[in-house]
Design a protein around this motif. Structure first.
Motif, PDB file in Angstrom:
ATOM      1  N   ARG A 113       0.828  -1.215   0.000  1.00  0.00           N
ATOM      2  CA  ARG A 113       0.000   0.000   0.000  1.00  0.00           C
ATOM      3  C   ARG A 113       0.860   1.261   0.000  1.00  0.00           C
ATOM      4  O   ARG A 113       0.463   2.287  -0.535  1.00  0.00           O
ATOM      5  CB  ARG A 113      -0.935  -0.008   1.210  1.00  0.00           C
ATOM      6  CG  ARG A 113      -1.991  -1.093   1.157  1.00  0.00           C
ATOM      7  CD  ARG A 113      -2.880  -0.925  -0.067  1.00  0.00           C
ATOM      8  NE  ARG A 113      -3.964  -1.888  -0.099  1.00  0.00           N
ATOM      9  CZ  ARG A 113      -3.969  -2.986  -0.825  1.00  0.00           C
ATOM     10  NH1 ARG A 113      -2.924  -3.283  -1.593  1.00  0.00           N
ATOM     11  NH2 ARG A 113      -5.003  -3.802  -0.824  1.00  0.00           N
ATOM     12  N   ASN A 114       2.057   1.184   0.567  1.00  0.00           N
ATOM     13  CA  ASN A 114       2.949   2.339   0.589  1.00  0.00           C
ATOM     14  C   ASN A 114       3.491   2.671  -0.798  1.00  0.00           C
ATOM     15  O   ASN A 114       4.002   3.760  -1.031  1.00  0.00           O
ATOM     16  CB  ASN A 114       4.106   2.075   1.556  1.00  0.00           C
ATOM     17  CG  ASN A 114       4.984   3.284   1.778  1.00  0.00           C
ATOM     18  OD1 ASN A 114       6.199   3.223   1.628  1.00  0.00           O
ATOM     19  ND2 ASN A 114       4.397   4.414   2.129  1.00  0.00           N
ATOM     20  N   ARG A 115       3.371   1.716  -1.721  1.00  0.00           N
ATOM     21  CA  ARG A 115       3.813   1.955  -3.096  1.00  0.00           C
ATOM     22  C   ARG A 115       2.669   2.488  -3.972  1.00  0.00           C
ATOM     23  O   ARG A 115       2.770   2.524  -5.188  1.00  0.00           O
ATOM     24  CB  ARG A 115       4.355   0.655  -3.707  1.00  0.00           C
ATOM     25  CG  ARG A 115       5.536   0.080  -2.946  1.00  0.00           C
ATOM     26  CD  ARG A 115       6.064  -1.191  -3.593  1.00  0.00           C
ATOM     27  NE  ARG A 115       7.056  -1.829  -2.742  1.00  0.00           N
ATOM     28  CZ  ARG A 115       6.940  -3.048  -2.247  1.00  0.00           C
ATOM     29  NH1 ARG A 115       5.868  -3.768  -2.522  1.00  0.00           N
ATOM     30  NH2 ARG A 115       7.885  -3.557  -1.473  1.00  0.00           N
ATOM     31  N   GLN A 116       1.586   2.890  -3.328  1.00  0.00           N
ATOM     32  CA  GLN A 116       0.434   3.391  -4.055  1.00  0.00           C
ATOM     33  C   GLN A 116      -0.010   4.729  -3.461  1.00  0.00           C
ATOM     34  O   GLN A 116       0.348   5.087  -2.349  1.00  0.00           O
ATOM     35  CB  GLN A 116      -0.707   2.377  -3.989  1.00  0.00           C
ATOM     36  CG  GLN A 116      -0.347   1.023  -4.589  1.00  0.00           C
ATOM     37  CD  GLN A 116      -1.400  -0.025  -4.346  1.00  0.00           C
ATOM     38  OE1 GLN A 116      -2.561   0.183  -4.631  1.00  0.00           O
ATOM     39  NE2 GLN A 116      -0.985  -1.158  -3.795  1.00  0.00           N
ATOM     40  N   LEU A 117      -0.812   5.460  -4.253  1.00  0.00           N
ATOM     41  CA  LEU A 117      -1.362   6.738  -3.829  1.00  0.00           C
ATOM     42  C   LEU A 117      -2.830   6.795  -4.246  1.00  0.00           C
ATOM     43  O   LEU A 117      -3.212   6.213  -5.256  1.00  0.00           O
ATOM     44  CB  LEU A 117      -0.621   7.900  -4.504  1.00  0.00           C
ATOM     45  CG  LEU A 117       0.854   8.111  -4.179  1.00  0.00           C
ATOM     46  CD1 LEU A 117       1.443   9.141  -5.141  1.00  0.00           C
ATOM     47  CD2 LEU A 117       1.016   8.571  -2.742  1.00  0.00           C
ATOM     48  N   PRO A 118      -3.657   7.512  -3.487  1.00  0.00           N
ATOM     49  CA  PRO A 118      -5.019   7.748  -3.976  1.00  0.00           C
ATOM     50  C   PRO A 118      -4.974   8.743  -5.131  1.00  0.00           C
ATOM     51  O   PRO A 118      -4.272   9.752  -5.063  1.00  0.00           O
ATOM     52  CB  PRO A 118      -5.732   8.334  -2.756  1.00  0.00           C
ATOM     53  CG  PRO A 118      -4.648   8.952  -1.937  1.00  0.00           C
ATOM     54  CD  PRO A 118      -3.425   8.108  -2.156  1.00  0.00           C
ATOM     55  N   TYR A 119      -5.703   8.450  -6.201  1.00  0.00           N
ATOM     56  CA  TYR A 119      -5.601   9.301  -7.377  1.00  0.00           C
ATOM     57  C   TYR A 119      -6.892   9.257  -8.196  1.00  0.00           C
ATOM     58  O   TYR A 119      -7.766   8.406  -7.973  1.00  0.00           O
ATOM     59  CB  TYR A 119      -4.418   8.879  -8.243  1.00  0.00           C
ATOM     60  CG  TYR A 119      -4.527   7.494  -8.846  1.00  0.00           C
ATOM     61  CD1 TYR A 119      -4.986   7.298 -10.144  1.00  0.00           C
ATOM     62  CD2 TYR A 119      -4.173   6.370  -8.100  1.00  0.00           C
ATOM     63  CE1 TYR A 119      -5.085   6.022 -10.690  1.00  0.00           C
ATOM     64  CE2 TYR A 119      -4.273   5.093  -8.633  1.00  0.00           C
ATOM     65  CZ  TYR A 119      -4.735   4.925  -9.930  1.00  0.00           C
ATOM     66  OH  TYR A 119      -4.845   3.666 -10.465  1.00  0.00           O
ATOM     67  N   VAL A 120      -6.987  10.175  -9.146  1.00  0.00           N
ATOM     68  CA  VAL A 120      -8.135  10.261 -10.045  1.00  0.00           C
ATOM     69  C   VAL A 120      -7.610  10.231 -11.478  1.00  0.00           C
ATOM     70  O   VAL A 120      -6.573  10.829 -11.781  1.00  0.00           O
ATOM     71  CB  VAL A 120      -8.940  11.554  -9.796  1.00  0.00           C
ATOM     72  CG1 VAL A 120      -9.977  11.789 -10.895  1.00  0.00           C
ATOM     73  CG2 VAL A 120      -9.618  11.503  -8.429  1.00  0.00           C
ATOM     74  N   VAL A 121      -8.316   9.528 -12.359  1.00  0.00           N
ATOM     75  CA  VAL A 121      -7.979   9.478 -13.783  1.00  0.00           C
ATOM     76  C   VAL A 121      -9.104  10.128 -14.580  1.00  0.00           C
ATOM     77  O   VAL A 121     -10.280   9.774 -14.400  1.00  0.00           O
ATOM     78  CB  VAL A 121      -7.773   8.031 -14.275  1.00  0.00           C
ATOM     79  CG1 VAL A 121      -7.465   8.014 -15.773  1.00  0.00           C
ATOM     80  CG2 VAL A 121      -6.646   7.362 -13.500  1.00  0.00           C
TER      81      VAL A 121
END
Length: 368
Positions: A113-121
């Motif tokens: 999970r630390n290798r991910q970020l919340p984001y929008v496409v």
């Protein structure tokens, strides 16, 4: 990284089976291979004392997510005959692992999970956009929005005189109205997941108009991508590939910033390194961010209280009630203390960056 997703896992007082497994399905005979490797982990858990009901619950849960293409992994936690939580990992763990401990062992999950970020496409064109919001702990969108505004005269026509100017103006107005509608969807999507980045691909003019309608807080996190859109499957695939590459860069930059701060703070006393000093800082609720390497070769063991998560130490006699203490992997017990003291987490890229691959950035310092 916020460790709040782990908090529910500490509600049980019974021993917990923690499993991290490569469940990549995009290879030949994958289900059979997964089953064989799980059998080995199951035998290990049984040898450590796991009850049959809990093992059977894991039997039913193991197997991976069918809808995920390419490499993947799985993190499972079970106790008293039931699954506490099951997570799909974005990549396989470094190696398959299973443990039976008084508390969960979540390092592989946390590292993923630390290798991910919340984001929008955002896949934009002049009629509108498809807007998908992703949280850091899910591979499928948390929310999906699709805005398609008016298409009347959306393509500028080749006419002359008054009609030409009228159609040109009308087209511009429609593009602007559509962009305003998309901007509302984008800002709602950002709020859905607390997005740290907004990736936008598609028609350049449409993206420019979208920017005109976004608030500053969202505009500051917009990343324009050179390829992709929503015109067809190929455009959407290209956008997804661009997003994945941009996410890797963003995560690497985020980790570099944390590491730079840790190194700087370590020199001036605002950080600590090593298992013993990090455990002591957690006992004092000093830790703002816990840093661990994920290799876990020859991982030290520490002592902890079964009832007080902050009671953790390399030396048993330092605990308030040493007679009731139990020993476990340092990462599992340090993470438990971090979660329940509201500390964050960051992965150390390699063990050489801190003694024993362990460190912490401190909220405050205290006199010795």
């Amino acid at each position: 990284m916020d460790l709040g997703l782990l908090r529910p896992l500490y509600k049980t007082t019974a021993p917990v089976a923690s499993v991290s497994l490569d469940t990549t399905l995009a290879v030949e005979n994958a289900p059979r291979e997964i089953k064989l490797r799980w059998r080995g982990l199951r035998e290990r858990l049984a040898g450590e004392g796991a009850d049959e009901a809990t093992l059977q619950a894991l039997d039913d849960a193991v197997g991976g997510a069918p809808g995920v293409p390419g490499p993947q992994g799985e993190a499972l936690f079970a106790s008293e005959g039931r699954i506490l939580a099951a997570y799909t990992l974005s990549r396989p763990p470094l190696r398959d692992r299973a443990s039976w401990l008084p508390v969960v062992d979540p390092l592989d999950l946390v590292a993923d999970r630390n290798r991910q970020l919340p984001y929008v496409v955002v896949a934009a064109d002049r009629e509108g956009a498809d807007v998908d919001a992703y949280s850091a702990d899910r591979h499928d969108p948390v929310s999906k929005r699709s805005f398609s505004g008016s298409t009347l005269h959306i393509q500028k026509v080749r006419v002359g005189g008054w009609s030409h100017k009228h159609y040109q103006r009308r087209s511009e107005e429609l593009w602007d109205d559509n962009a305003a509608g998309v901007a509302q969807d984008v800002e709602a999507a950002v709020a859905d997941v607390g997005a740290e980045l907004v990736f936008v691909g598609g028609d350049e003019r449409a993206i420019g108009k979208l920017r005109d309608h976004l608030g500053k807080s969202v505009l500051d996190i917009v990343v324009e991508l050179p390829t992709g859109g929503r015109s067809d499957h190929a455009a959407l695939t290209s956008l997804r590939e661009s997003v994945d590459r941009a996410l890797e860069v963003a995560v690497a930059q985020s980790h570099a910033q944390v590491l730079t701060r840790f190194t700087s703070d370590l020199k001036r006393g605002g950080a600590v390194e090593g298992v013993s000093m990090t455990a002591e800082a957690l006992r004092r609720s000093q830790v703002e961010t816990l840093l661990l390497t994920t290799g876990r070769n020859d991982e030290p063991r520490v002592w902890a209280s079964p009832t007080d998560p902050l009671e953790v130490s390399s030396e048993r006699h330092r605990l308030t009630d040493p007679d009731s203490a139990f020993a476990g992997p340092a990462s599992a017990l340090l993470l438990r203390a971090a979660v329940l003291s509201d500390a964050g987490f960051a992965e150390l890229p390699d063990a050489s960056r801190a003694a024993e691959g362990t460190g912490a950035v401190l909220r405050f310092t205290v006199a010795d």
